[in-house]
Design a protein around this motif. Structure first.
Motif, PDB file in Angstrom:
ATOM      1  N   ASP A  39       4.984   5.757   4.789  1.00  0.00           N
ATOM      2  CA  ASP A  39       4.720   6.230   3.667  1.00  0.00           C
ATOM      3  C   ASP A  39       3.883   6.851   3.538  1.00  0.00           C
ATOM      4  OD1 ASP A  39       7.087   4.102   1.738  1.00  0.00           O
ATOM      5  OD2 ASP A  39       6.583   2.770   3.228  1.00  0.00           O
ATOM      6  N   LEU A  40       4.023   8.297   3.017  1.00  0.00           N
ATOM      7  CA  LEU A  40       3.399   9.194   2.885  1.00  0.00           C
ATOM      8  C   LEU A  40       2.504   9.422   2.040  1.00  0.00           C
ATOM      9  CD1 LEU A  40       4.388  11.696   5.452  1.00  0.00           C
ATOM     10  CD2 LEU A  40       2.625  10.216   5.784  1.00  0.00           C
ATOM     11  N   GLU A  41       2.570   8.916   0.722  1.00  0.00           N
ATOM     12  CA  GLU A  41       2.588   8.687  -0.796  1.00  0.00           C
ATOM     13  C   GLU A  41       2.914   7.566  -1.374  1.00  0.00           C
ATOM     14  OE1 GLU A  41       6.141  10.462  -3.059  1.00  0.00           O
ATOM     15  OE2 GLU A  41       5.102  11.257  -2.456  1.00  0.00           O
ATOM     16  N   ALA A  42       2.260   7.551  -2.849  1.00  0.00           N
ATOM     17  CA  ALA A  42       1.649   6.726  -3.733  1.00  0.00           C
ATOM     18  C   ALA A  42       2.980   6.246  -4.503  1.00  0.00           C
ATOM     19  CB  ALA A  42       0.882   6.944  -4.063  1.00  0.00           C
ATOM     20  N   VAL A  86      11.079   3.355 -11.098  1.00  0.00           N
ATOM     21  CA  VAL A  86      10.250   3.531  -9.906  1.00  0.00           C
ATOM     22  C   VAL A  86      12.203   3.755  -8.113  1.00  0.00           C
ATOM     23  CG1 VAL A  86       8.628   3.527  -8.077  1.00  0.00           C
ATOM     24  CG2 VAL A  86       7.722   3.330 -10.113  1.00  0.00           C
ATOM     25  N   LYS A  87      12.208   3.057  -8.907  1.00  0.00           N
ATOM     26  CA  LYS A  87      13.627   3.368  -7.732  1.00  0.00           C
ATOM     27  C   LYS A  87      14.490   4.308  -8.541  1.00  0.00           C
ATOM     28  CE  LYS A  87      13.320  -1.522  -6.525  1.00  0.00           C
ATOM     29  NZ  LYS A  87      14.202  -3.158  -7.225  1.00  0.00           N
ATOM     30  N   GLN A 119       4.235  -2.378  -2.658  1.00  0.00           N
ATOM     31  CA  GLN A 119       2.147  -1.994  -1.736  1.00  0.00           C
ATOM     32  C   GLN A 119       1.404  -2.179  -2.525  1.00  0.00           C
ATOM     33  OE1 GLN A 119       3.942   1.740   0.042  1.00  0.00           O
ATOM     34  NE2 GLN A 119       3.867   0.778   2.280  1.00  0.00           N
ATOM     35  N   ASP A 120       1.572  -1.371  -3.780  1.00  0.00           N
ATOM     36  CA  ASP A 120       0.866  -1.302  -5.012  1.00  0.00           C
ATOM     37  C   ASP A 120       0.452  -3.071  -5.047  1.00  0.00           C
ATOM     38  OD1 ASP A 120      -0.783   0.322  -7.028  1.00  0.00           O
ATOM     39  OD2 ASP A 120       0.680  -0.525  -8.361  1.00  0.00           O
TER      40      ASP A 120
END
Length: 275
Positions: A39-42, A86-87, A119-120
């Motif tokens: 994952d390249l972004e938050a 978010v989803k 992840q958060d």
């Protein structure tokens, strides 16, 4: 006694004692970290004042006062409603139509949103064992779906990676146990390979530097032999094509040598400026 000491003396003279190679165990990176998951972004920038997904569909909420809207916002409703948004945010990027819920790309987008939320959570609470186990399972599941999509529709696979800003990191074909002995062996092999390549490069540069004078002497010798054969009226064994071929080789070498000399001068000037 001597028979017992002989193997120890031989081991003390092995290459690991003559080559100064240090090995440090690499830092452990958990599976949920972005470096391993891909994952390249938050999380997307969804404000806390955004309404919950179901409540935003209501017509009455549009004309409701700010206090009522605040009650039905994700900041008040909690983390669960925020995760749903978010989803939905990631799924809206790849939907084929309004009711697209179960295609490979929407399933991957839903998993991506869930993974980012977990992840958060792990960043704020690293000791959350349930979240850690769940996010690892979801990452493995997403890898399987990405592998399936990569096999059957590679263009859509590339498009999906760009849309969701993720990197595909497949499972390794073989699993090798990390050990100091094996790592030192590989590092020693790499060290020996670098030494061999350096010596080959030095020898290649030496031969290339000697090529110019050799071609010059060869050209003079061919011209001399041809002139002597013509003067003595002997069968001519050196043709004009042979001489022309050597001249072309000498011209090519001269151009390459000039380029190398210019590169060396630039490098030398840069080193002098830095000093």
């Amino acid at each position: 006694m001597l028979r017992r000491l002989t193997p120890l003396l031989i081991q003390s003279r092995t290459i690991k004692h003559t080559v100064d190679i240090k090995w440090v165990r690499p830092e452990y990176i958990p599976a949920y970290k972005a470096e391993r998951s891909g994952d390249l972004e938050a999380l997307p920038p969804i404000p806390e004042t955004a309404l919950g997904q179901d409540y935003a569909l209501s017509e009455e909420i549009k004309d409701a006062p700010e206090a009522v809207k605040k009650i039905f916002s994700v900041g008040h409703l909690g983390k669960k409603e925020y995760n749903i948004l978010v989803k939905s945010h990631f799924m809206d990027k790849v939907r084929r139509h309004q009711y697209d819920e179960n295609t490979a790309e929407t399933r991957i987008a839903r998993l991506t949103g869930h993974i980012r939320c977990l992840q958060d959570t792990m960043e704020n609470d690293p000791k959350n064992v349930i979240a850690k186990k769940t996010v690892q399972e979801l990452i493995d599941k997403r890898k399987k779906l990405l592998k399936f999509l990569r096999q059957y529709d590679y263009k859509k696979f590339e498009w999906l990676l760009e849309k969701l800003n993720i990197e595909y990191k497949a499972h390794p074909d073989t699993y090798n146990k990390l050990s100091r002995k094996e790592s030192l062996r590989k590092l020693t092999e790499m060290h020996c390979e670098n030494i061999k390549n350096k010596k080959l490069d030095d020898y290649r540069n030496l031969l290339e530097s000697q090529q110019g004078p050799f071609l010059t002497k060869k050209l003079e010798a061919l011209k001399f032999i041809r002139n002597e054969q013509m003067d003595l009226q002997l069968p001519i064994t050196v043709t004009e094509q042979d001489i022309k071929k050597v001249e072309e080789q000498l011209e090519e070498w001269t151009i390459k040598d000039e380029i190398k000399q210019q590169a060396r001068k630039k490098k030398r000037n840069i080193l002098l400026e830095t000093e």
